[in-house]
Write a protein that holds these residues in place. Sequence first.
Motif, PDB file in Angstrom:
ATOM      1  N   ILE A 295       0.861  -1.184   0.000  1.00  0.00           N
ATOM      2  CA  ILE A 295       0.000   0.000   0.000  1.00  0.00           C
ATOM      3  C   ILE A 295       0.894   1.230   0.000  1.00  0.00           C
ATOM      4  CG2 ILE A 295      -1.861   1.222   1.176  1.00  0.00           C
ATOM      5  CD1 ILE A 295      -2.536  -1.626   0.136  1.00  0.00           C
ATOM      6  N   PRO A 296       0.749   2.153  -0.962  1.00  0.00           N
ATOM      7  CA  PRO A 296       1.540   3.383  -0.943  1.00  0.00           C
ATOM      8  C   PRO A 296       1.313   4.161   0.349  1.00  0.00           C
ATOM      9  CG  PRO A 296       0.426   3.120  -3.049  1.00  0.00           C
ATOM     10  CD  PRO A 296      -0.134   2.068  -2.135  1.00  0.00           C
ATOM     11  N   GLY A 310      11.043   4.607   4.309  1.00  0.00           N
ATOM     12  CA  GLY A 310      12.039   4.480   3.268  1.00  0.00           C
ATOM     13  C   GLY A 310      11.836   5.409   2.088  1.00  0.00           C
ATOM     14  N   PRO A 311      12.625   5.212   1.033  1.00  0.00           N
ATOM     15  CA  PRO A 311      12.651   6.164  -0.093  1.00  0.00           C
ATOM     16  C   PRO A 311      11.462   6.060  -1.042  1.00  0.00           C
ATOM     17  CG  PRO A 311      14.149   4.340  -0.521  1.00  0.00           C
ATOM     18  CD  PRO A 311      13.642   4.157   0.880  1.00  0.00           C
ATOM     19  N   TYR A 312      10.618   5.060  -0.878  1.00  0.00           N
ATOM     20  CA  TYR A 312       9.498   4.882  -1.815  1.00  0.00           C
ATOM     21  C   TYR A 312       8.172   5.367  -1.228  1.00  0.00           C
ATOM     22  CZ  TYR A 312      12.820   2.189  -4.520  1.00  0.00           C
ATOM     23  OH  TYR A 312      13.923   1.804  -5.246  1.00  0.00           O
ATOM     24  N   GLU A 339       2.439   2.115  -8.461  1.00  0.00           N
ATOM     25  CA  GLU A 339       3.029   0.780  -8.606  1.00  0.00           C
ATOM     26  C   GLU A 339       4.488   0.770  -8.159  1.00  0.00           C
ATOM     27  OE1 GLU A 339       2.777  -3.175  -9.085  1.00  0.00           O
ATOM     28  OE2 GLU A 339       1.136  -1.718  -9.235  1.00  0.00           O
ATOM     29  N   ARG A 340       5.220   1.820  -8.495  1.00  0.00           N
ATOM     30  CA  ARG A 340       6.620   1.911  -8.050  1.00  0.00           C
ATOM     31  C   ARG A 340       6.704   2.001  -6.533  1.00  0.00           C
ATOM     32  NH1 ARG A 340       6.900   5.552 -12.409  1.00  0.00           N
ATOM     33  NH2 ARG A 340       7.004   7.369 -10.997  1.00  0.00           N
ATOM     34  N   MET A 341       5.784   2.724  -5.930  1.00  0.00           N
ATOM     35  CA  MET A 341       5.764   2.836  -4.474  1.00  0.00           C
ATOM     36  C   MET A 341       5.449   1.489  -3.826  1.00  0.00           C
ATOM     37  SD  MET A 341       3.890   6.560  -3.992  1.00  0.00           S
ATOM     38  CE  MET A 341       4.077   6.592  -2.199  1.00  0.00           C
ATOM     39  N   LYS A 342       4.533   0.749  -4.417  1.00  0.00           N
ATOM     40  CA  LYS A 342       4.168  -0.565  -3.884  1.00  0.00           C
ATOM     41  C   LYS A 342       5.348  -1.525  -3.923  1.00  0.00           C
ATOM     42  CE  LYS A 342      -0.701  -0.321  -5.337  1.00  0.00           C
ATOM     43  NZ  LYS A 342      -1.724  -0.935  -6.236  1.00  0.00           N
ATOM     44  N   GLU A 343       5.959  -1.635  -5.100  1.00  0.00           N
ATOM     45  CA  GLU A 343       7.055  -2.586  -5.265  1.00  0.00           C
ATOM     46  C   GLU A 343       8.289  -2.150  -4.480  1.00  0.00           C
ATOM     47  OE1 GLU A 343       6.745  -5.467  -6.594  1.00  0.00           O
ATOM     48  OE2 GLU A 343       4.712  -5.122  -7.373  1.00  0.00           O
ATOM     49  N   GLY A 344       8.617  -0.867  -4.573  1.00  0.00           N
ATOM     50  CA  GLY A 344       9.779  -0.368  -3.846  1.00  0.00           C
ATOM     51  C   GLY A 344       9.600  -0.435  -2.345  1.00  0.00           C
ATOM     52  N   GLY A 345       8.395  -0.113  -1.880  1.00  0.00           N
ATOM     53  CA  GLY A 345       8.113  -0.180  -0.452  1.00  0.00           C
ATOM     54  C   GLY A 345       8.236  -1.591   0.094  1.00  0.00           C
ATOM     55  N   SER A 347      10.053  -4.007  -1.161  1.00  0.00           N
ATOM     56  CA  SER A 347      11.478  -4.351  -1.172  1.00  0.00           C
ATOM     57  C   SER A 347      12.204  -3.730   0.019  1.00  0.00           C
ATOM     58  CB  SER A 347      12.112  -3.885  -2.481  1.00  0.00           C
ATOM     59  OG  SER A 347      13.488  -4.146  -2.500  1.00  0.00           O
ATOM     60  N   PHE A 348      11.908  -2.460   0.290  1.00  0.00           N
ATOM     61  CA  PHE A 348      12.545  -1.776   1.424  1.00  0.00           C
ATOM     62  C   PHE A 348      12.180  -2.440   2.744  1.00  0.00           C
ATOM     63  CE2 PHE A 348      12.315   1.436   4.805  1.00  0.00           C
ATOM     64  CZ  PHE A 348      13.641   1.874   4.807  1.00  0.00           C
ATOM     65  N   ALA A 349      10.953  -2.911   2.869  1.00  0.00           N
ATOM     66  CA  ALA A 349      10.474  -3.494   4.126  1.00  0.00           C
ATOM     67  C   ALA A 349      11.217  -4.771   4.501  1.00  0.00           C
ATOM     68  CB  ALA A 349       8.972  -3.766   4.046  1.00  0.00           C
ATOM     69  N   GLN A 350      11.924  -5.377   3.557  1.00  0.00           N
ATOM     70  CA  GLN A 350      12.626  -6.623   3.865  1.00  0.00           C
ATOM     71  C   GLN A 350      13.721  -6.418   4.902  1.00  0.00           C
ATOM     72  OE1 GLN A 350      11.052  -9.318   2.703  1.00  0.00           O
ATOM     73  NE2 GLN A 350       9.762  -7.714   1.782  1.00  0.00           N
ATOM     74  N   LYS A 351      14.199  -5.185   5.069  1.00  0.00           N
ATOM     75  CA  LYS A 351      15.211  -4.935   6.090  1.00  0.00           C
ATOM     76  C   LYS A 351      14.628  -5.092   7.494  1.00  0.00           C
ATOM     77  CE  LYS A 351      16.629  -0.749   7.001  1.00  0.00           C
ATOM     78  NZ  LYS A 351      17.199   0.613   6.842  1.00  0.00           N
ATOM     79  N   PHE A 352      13.292  -5.123   7.584  1.00  0.00           N
ATOM     80  CA  PHE A 352      12.628  -5.320   8.870  1.00  0.00           C
ATOM     81  C   PHE A 352      12.119  -6.751   9.030  1.00  0.00           C
ATOM     82  CE2 PHE A 352      11.582  -0.902   7.431  1.00  0.00           C
ATOM     83  CZ  PHE A 352      12.503  -0.260   8.248  1.00  0.00           C
ATOM     84  N   ASN A 353      12.594  -7.659   8.198  1.00  0.00           N
ATOM     85  CA  ASN A 353      12.065  -9.016   8.255  1.00  0.00           C
ATOM     86  C   ASN A 353      12.546  -9.750   9.494  1.00  0.00           C
ATOM     87  OD1 ASN A 353      10.349 -10.929   7.187  1.00  0.00           O
ATOM     88  ND2 ASN A 353      11.305 -10.919   5.177  1.00  0.00           N
ATOM     89  N   THR A 354      11.742 -10.722   9.907  1.00  0.00           N
ATOM     90  CA  THR A 354      11.946 -11.412  11.173  1.00  0.00           C
ATOM     91  C   THR A 354      13.323 -12.059  11.312  1.00  0.00           C
ATOM     92  OG1 THR A 354       9.568 -11.807  11.311  1.00  0.00           O
ATOM     93  CG2 THR A 354      10.972 -13.159  12.692  1.00  0.00           C
TER      94      THR A 354
END
Length: 372
Positions: A295-296, A310-312, A339-345, A347-354
């Motif tokens: 979600i943007p 993050g940057p998106y 769409e760029r915000m969705k995909e980029g966001g 991807s960025f969120a993976q730095k917070f993965n469990t």
Amino acid sequence: MNIGFDGKRAANNLTGLGNYSRSLVLQLSEFFPQNQYFVYSPKVKSHGQISSFFKKENIHLMLPRKSSLLWRSFGIKKQLKQDNITIYHGLSNEIPIGMPSSIQTMVTMHDLIFLRYPQYYKFIDRTIYNFKSKYACRHADHIIAISEQTKNDIIKYYHIDPSKIEVLYQTCDDSFKQLIPQDFKEKIREKYSLPQKYLLNVGTIEPRKNLLAVVRALPAIDPAYKLVVVGKKQPYAQKVMAEIQRLGLEERVIFLKDIPFSDLPSIYQLATVFVYPSFYEGFGIPVIEALYGKIPVVSATGSCLEEAGGPYSLYVDPHDFTALAKAVNTILADPDLAERMKEGGLSFAQKFNTPVLASQLMNSYRNMILPA
């Protein structure tokens, strides 16, 4: 290794710090099952979400062996020694007073908002919060700050050596990390009579969360989009309702409360844009929940929300509702940008993965007990 935790919120709270506490201990128990995890709480709430947490073989609920109002601050120490605890982790801004040197102590500091915005707190509350937080920061062997913003606040207000503070981000519940099938989401839409197009805001309805800015931005946003608000109402909600009436927006704003936790990921993923213009946060888990749901996000400058989004994501001054409306309209008018915000966001969120965060925290524990 036996690791102890302040589990008052893990054993009793179903939102916020309760979710954070359970998620953190669960991460450790699953990725590092060789350890035993002792969760200390003066009482425990009867609820499925909590009882399932304590069914894990290496997570142990520890209640007071002798009842005392000050057990968490004083009485717990004897129990920790009897349980051969190696490290005690205060999960929410406090640790027991006068901990024995044989037990290493860590504290997670979520924020010092009560010092930045004292007007939002009663005098007695902020006095207690300040005492506990200052004591924990000065006496814990190691401090975990949940954002660079919180680290900077600890240094600024308590004059703590930066080398003692480590930034370890939080994650959200794993249920937000799964994309929900469309047919299930439509059942949730029907259950709550959600519109086809809506903006979403999630959080306690209090001054710091700044819902008024979203309401004031709404008249300048495409009228095809309604606003869905999920959160517990505080007295500030009366101001929000008055503004909704003044602007004639009664048909465009929908309030939801007491939403089962299991329904919340779908409510996120049905939204078009997530708006979160909070004046100040320690981190901003709702932003992470939105990113994982593709979600943007439109959020606010001035605290840690740029770290979370993050940057998106897009950011505006939380005082500028005109800029907020413009940012939302920019997304609504540009499907490619959305769409760029969705995909980029995502991807960025993976730095917070469990797995990432669990490994970082376990490394911190190990470093604490390594010989100097």
